[in-house]
Motif scaffolding. Structure first.
Motif, short mmCIF file in Angstrom:
data_model
loop_
_atom_site.label_atom_id
_atom_site.label_comp_id
_atom_site.label_asym_id
_atom_site.label_seq_id
_atom_site.Cartn_x
_atom_site.Cartn_y
_atom_site.Cartn_z
N PHE A 10 -4.11 -5.62 11.28
CA PHE A 10 -3.45 -4.56 11.67
C PHE A 10 -2.26 -3.96 10.57
O PHE A 10 -2.14 -3.14 10.35
CB PHE A 10 -2.69 -4.52 13.18
CG PHE A 10 -1.93 -3.50 13.55
CD1 PHE A 10 -2.79 -2.34 13.89
CD2 PHE A 10 -0.67 -3.26 13.54
CE1 PHE A 10 -2.21 -0.92 14.31
CE2 PHE A 10 -0.02 -1.93 13.73
CZ PHE A 10 -0.94 -0.93 14.21
N MET A 11 -1.58 -4.95 10.27
CA MET A 11 -0.37 -4.96 9.49
C MET A 11 -1.09 -4.29 8.18
O MET A 11 -0.60 -3.58 7.36
CB MET A 11 0.47 -5.87 9.34
CG MET A 11 1.37 -6.41 10.64
SD MET A 11 2.55 -7.45 10.51
CE MET A 11 1.77 -8.81 10.38
N GLU A 12 -2.11 -5.10 7.68
CA GLU A 12 -2.71 -4.94 6.31
C GLU A 12 -3.35 -3.15 6.24
O GLU A 12 -3.00 -2.38 5.31
CB GLU A 12 -3.79 -5.76 6.06
CG GLU A 12 -3.34 -7.04 5.50
CD GLU A 12 -4.42 -8.13 5.35
OE1 GLU A 12 -5.54 -7.75 5.32
OE2 GLU A 12 -4.22 -9.44 5.23
N LEU A 13 -3.70 -3.02 7.55
CA LEU A 13 -4.28 -1.67 7.73
C LEU A 13 -3.23 -0.68 7.60
O LEU A 13 -3.40 0.52 7.12
CB LEU A 13 -5.28 -1.55 9.18
CG LEU A 13 -5.62 -0.08 9.23
CD1 LEU A 13 -6.72 0.47 8.23
CD2 LEU A 13 -6.01 -0.03 10.92
N VAL A 14 -2.19 -0.97 8.32
CA VAL A 14 -1.20 -0.04 8.29
C VAL A 14 -0.41 0.30 7.03
O VAL A 14 -0.31 1.40 6.33
CB VAL A 14 -0.01 -0.34 9.31
CG1 VAL A 14 1.34 0.48 9.07
CG2 VAL A 14 -0.51 -0.22 10.80
N GLU A 15 -0.11 -0.71 6.31
CA GLU A 15 0.30 -0.77 4.90
C GLU A 15 -0.62 0.29 3.89
O GLU A 15 -0.16 0.78 3.14
CB GLU A 15 0.54 -2.16 4.37
CG GLU A 15 1.20 -2.24 3.09
CD GLU A 15 1.39 -3.34 2.33
OE1 GLU A 15 1.79 -3.64 0.93
OE2 GLU A 15 1.61 -4.63 3.18
N GLU A 16 -1.99 -0.05 4.08
CA GLU A 16 -2.85 0.50 3.28
C GLU A 16 -2.90 1.90 3.52
O GLU A 16 -2.95 2.74 2.82
CB GLU A 16 -4.36 -0.05 3.51
CG GLU A 16 -5.29 0.68 2.67
CD GLU A 16 -6.71 -0.12 3.07
OE1 GLU A 16 -7.78 0.87 3.05
OE2 GLU A 16 -6.91 -1.22 3.10
N LYS A 17 -3.13 2.43 4.69
CA LYS A 17 -3.33 3.76 5.21
C LYS A 17 -1.89 4.51 4.95
O LYS A 17 -1.83 5.84 5.00
CB LYS A 17 -3.89 3.72 6.36
CG LYS A 17 -5.04 3.10 6.80
CD LYS A 17 -6.18 4.08 6.01
CE LYS A 17 -7.47 3.56 6.31
NZ LYS A 17 -8.69 4.23 5.43
N PHE A 18 -0.70 3.92 5.37
CA PHE A 18 0.48 4.55 5.71
C PHE A 18 1.58 4.27 4.84
O PHE A 18 2.86 4.94 4.61
CB PHE A 18 1.02 4.58 7.07
CG PHE A 18 -0.16 4.92 8.07
CD1 PHE A 18 -0.32 6.33 8.18
CD2 PHE A 18 -0.91 4.06 8.83
CE1 PHE A 18 -1.19 6.84 9.34
CE2 PHE A 18 -1.73 4.68 9.77
CZ PHE A 18 -1.98 6.04 9.84
N GLY A 19 1.47 3.04 4.03
CA GLY A 19 2.38 2.61 3.22
C GLY A 19 3.50 1.48 3.98
O GLY A 19 3.47 1.42 4.96
#
Length: 180
Positions: A10-19
């Protein structure tokens, strides 16, 4: 996948999509340090809190965020399956979903005896339709929806999904899947 994997995914997805800035703000809003170890046990409510706070930060509906998360997690799940596992020889969405209950949830229980993976109760199936109940104390049926969508995409199939809560708290949701 264990609980830690869901949090880190989840954290990787948030970082990838939103920074990274948005990830840091969501972690701060949630009172979460963002550190998860392989031996730790984590409460799914903390993941829900992260999703809700990401929703507040981005103005994206929590159900949509769960769905996108499920699509992403499918790829990780697929890559974690050993080559010799029967589920790996699935050739369709319905076949793969059937194997989830028989293979993945059984393996999760072997690895993590205290784990409570969701359960699938299959009601009916034809070549083009599948009806099943998804039962989970975590009430994250939109993650399951995303997993199904990720699975269908993997197999190059188009699947129409209808979800109907069967309980007031949505701990049981009926999925009607139709191949388009």
């Amino acid at each position: 996948m264990n609980e830690r994997d869901y949090f880190t995914e989840f954290m990787e997805l948030v970082e990838e999509k939103f920074g990274l800035d948005v990830l840091d703000e969501v972690l701060e809003m949630s009172g979460d340090e963002g550190i998860y170890t392989a031996v730790g046990s984590y409460d799914h409510k903390d993941l829900v809190k992260l999703i809700v706070n990401l929703s507040k930060k981005t103005n994206i509906d929590p159900a949509t965020l769960q769905q996108v998360f499920g699509q992403t997690v499918f790829k990780t799940l697929l890559n974690a399956i050993p080559e010799n596992a029967s589920i790996g020889s699935s050739t369709s969405t319905f076949q793969f979903i059937r194997h989830v209950e028989d293979y993945i949830h059984v393996e999760v229980k072997k690895l993590y005896s205290d784990a409570e993976p969701p359960k699938f109760h299959f009601i009916s199936e034809t070549e083009t339709d599948m009806v099943m109940d998804y039962q989970s104390a975590r009430c994250m049926s939109h993650v399951c929806l995303g997993l199904i969508e990720g699975c269908a995409e993997h197999f190059g199939e188009s699947v129409k999904v209808e979800m109907t809560p069967q309980t007031e708290d949505s701990s049981v949701v009926r999925f009607n899947l139709t191949l388009a």
